[in-house]
Design an enzyme around this catalytic site. Structure first.
Site, PDB file in Angstrom:
ATOM      1  CG  LEU C  77      -1.535   1.251   1.703  1.00 46.10           C
ATOM      2  CD1 LEU C  77      -2.703   1.507   0.775  1.00 46.10           C
ATOM      3  CD2 LEU C  77      -2.011   1.150   3.144  1.00 46.10           C
ATOM      4  CB  CYS C  78       1.352   4.109  -2.253  1.00 45.53           C
ATOM      5  SG  CYS C  78       2.258   5.671  -2.262  1.00 45.53           S
ATOM      6  CB  VAL C  79       2.711   5.192   3.411  1.00 43.38           C
ATOM      7  CG1 VAL C  79       4.036   5.770   2.930  1.00 43.38           C
ATOM      8  CG2 VAL C  79       2.284   5.863   4.706  1.00 43.38           C
TER       9      VAL C  79
END
Lengths: 118, 88, 117, 117, 118, 88
Positions: C77-79
């Site tokens: 998941l791209c923070v």
């Protein structure tokens, strides 16, 4: 009783747009308003027969579209030009829908209190 | 050298006159999802379109002679046999 | 043996794109290819929500991701994308919170990057 | 006195549409009009996330909604749209969880319904 | 070192698309890859000078676009036809960008390992 | 009788040839946000476009003679002076 028009312009599997429009249409019928639903552009494909989303695990919302009549939604309209663009004729459609040319669509819009594009 | 061009929406969602100039005759054009509904309009990009078999079945679409239905296995293989893919 | 990264850019309400990414990933695995990462970016980050239990006649999104997690696929998941969109990054279901750099390095090493949108 | 309902269809990552809806709402109030509801529908439901704290150089979305709540504007969240999209409907910030019917009745009574997308 | 191309086709304030593309471009530069960024269609407007989103509370991401050079992103390309469509010339742009016609864009794409459309 | 047509994206996001047939000469066409960038292309729908003043300032857009910049107060008034609005 008000006149409210829901316009759909999204293709059947484009996000939940058609289902969101269906919910909106049904609810206005449920609260006893005079609701109409106009399918324009790729949205006319949402009325195309014999589609089977459940084959890929997606809810068969075409079944729900067929229930519109049961819930007293009678004003279902399709853009004549869009039907032609996607190679559909009236008997390819899931539900009885009135075909409208552009000036008839203008008149339909003019006749509404609210128009909502979903 | 060829590029795989992937589309998943009906043609009106794309700038057709831009894309028509970026797709070369040796490239592959693959239609997924609702893009399959616009196969007639996508023909301007390629004489022989590829369509994901499962997606055309779900949508009750019949293929023309020039079109090829492919499986997911063939879709995977296609990403490997082309140099790069673009999901437009 | 070819190595893939896949990225998903559409929200969970786009059932069609979701099932297509999963089917593609399963076909990759069935052919013996490696998937180094499936990366949620842009609106795709909402797939990491913990509240995605849909009725049984709907696409079973949570279950599809769980099946990929059970096959030890690296689900990322791209923070940055998640924080901008109001996702709860402390509870991200089967997805590991990751920086863009981590994904960019995996993508650079992979043979193929296929986007789903 | 004219009565409005407004609906928002875009996610919080669409800063431009968000600020425009809020500016329109404030202009309505400044002119003495009534806003019977602001309704989150479709991707708009993600505005009811509790994790929307952005850095100070970003649009202060949470604060903008709080200002409308402080003016006693009825901020509504469509529960059906929210459940389909994985929003935590137990923690919905300043938004009240509501059914579509509730909104449809307010919209039917309002003079104007303006959509923002 | 691989060649990776980021393509933008969204207008400047359309969701966070331009900012997402900027982040992706910067990160590939940061991990020492040969990254290029192509602006096509309404995305060319993201390079237009004198815009001021902070006037309406929106982050001034044009400032960040200007930092591309500092971070060694030198391959910035714009579609020539799109510049024309939106009435822009090269000196309306925030950063030095190479103008490409369609066959040059084809060559750019052909030269990449990965192409990502954001 | 007139309808307010509201656009907030550049023209390529809409089916222009459909919409051109739904907008009448007496209708009002209002451009918000990034739609303002396409004012030249939106002219096909109306001879005199309305644009939200704040949105054109933010985007450093200069108006032509036929265009009118309006405030939020005027935007609100416009929704009241027309019979119905459509956000396309």
């Amino acid at each position: 009783m008000i006149n409210v028009l829901v316009i759909s312009q999204s293709s059947p599997f484009d996000d939940l747009n058609i289902r969101d429009a269906l919910d909106m249409t049904l609810i206005f019928a449920a609260v006893d308003q005079n609701v109409s639903w106009l399918f324009s552009g790729p949205a006319v494909l949402a009325l195309k027969k014999h589609q089977q989303p459940s084959a890929i695990g997606i809810k068969d919302f075409f079944k729900n579209i067929k229930t519109l009549e049961i819930y007293d939604v009678e004003n279902i309209y399709v853009c004549e030009k869009s039907l032609f663009d996607y190679g559909l004729s009236k008997h390819d459609l899931l539900v009885p829908a009135k075909t409208l040319n552009f000036s008839e669509q203008q008149a339909l819009i003019r006749n509404q209190k609210h128009v909502v594009n979903i | 050298m060829s590029t795989l061009h992937i589309f998943s929406k009906t043609l009106n969602n794309y700038c057709a006159n831009q894309l028509g100039n970026l797709i070369r005759p040796t490239d592959k054009v693959l239609l997924l999802g609702d893009a399959c509904f616009s196969k007639k309009q996508f023909r301007q990009f390629s004489d022989s379109l590829l369509l994901l078999a499962q997606d055309i079945t779900v949508r009750a679409i019949t293929l023309s002679d020039n079109d090829t239905a492919i499986s997911y296995e063939e879709f995977v293989a296609l990403t490997l046999s082309t140099n790069q893919s673009i999901t437009w | 043996m070819p190595r893939f990264v896949l990225s998903l850019h559409t929200p969970p309400s786009d059932h069609d794109t979701t099932q297509r990414l999963v089917s593609f990933a399963q076909a990759c695995l069935a052919q013996g290819h490696t998937i180094d990462a499936i990366f949620l970016y842009q609106q795709g980050i909402y797939h990491a929500s913990n509240n995605l239990d849909l009725p049984s006649d709907e696409l079973q999104i949570t279950q599809l991701w769980q099946q990929l997690a059970d096959q030890n696929i690296n689900l990322m998941l791209c923070v940055t994308a998640a924080e901008k969109r109001g996702l709860d990054i402390k509870n991200t279901s089967v997805f590991a919170v990751a920086g863009l750099a981590e994904f960019a390095m995996l993508a650079s090493d992979a043979d193929k990057w296929v986007q789903f949108k």
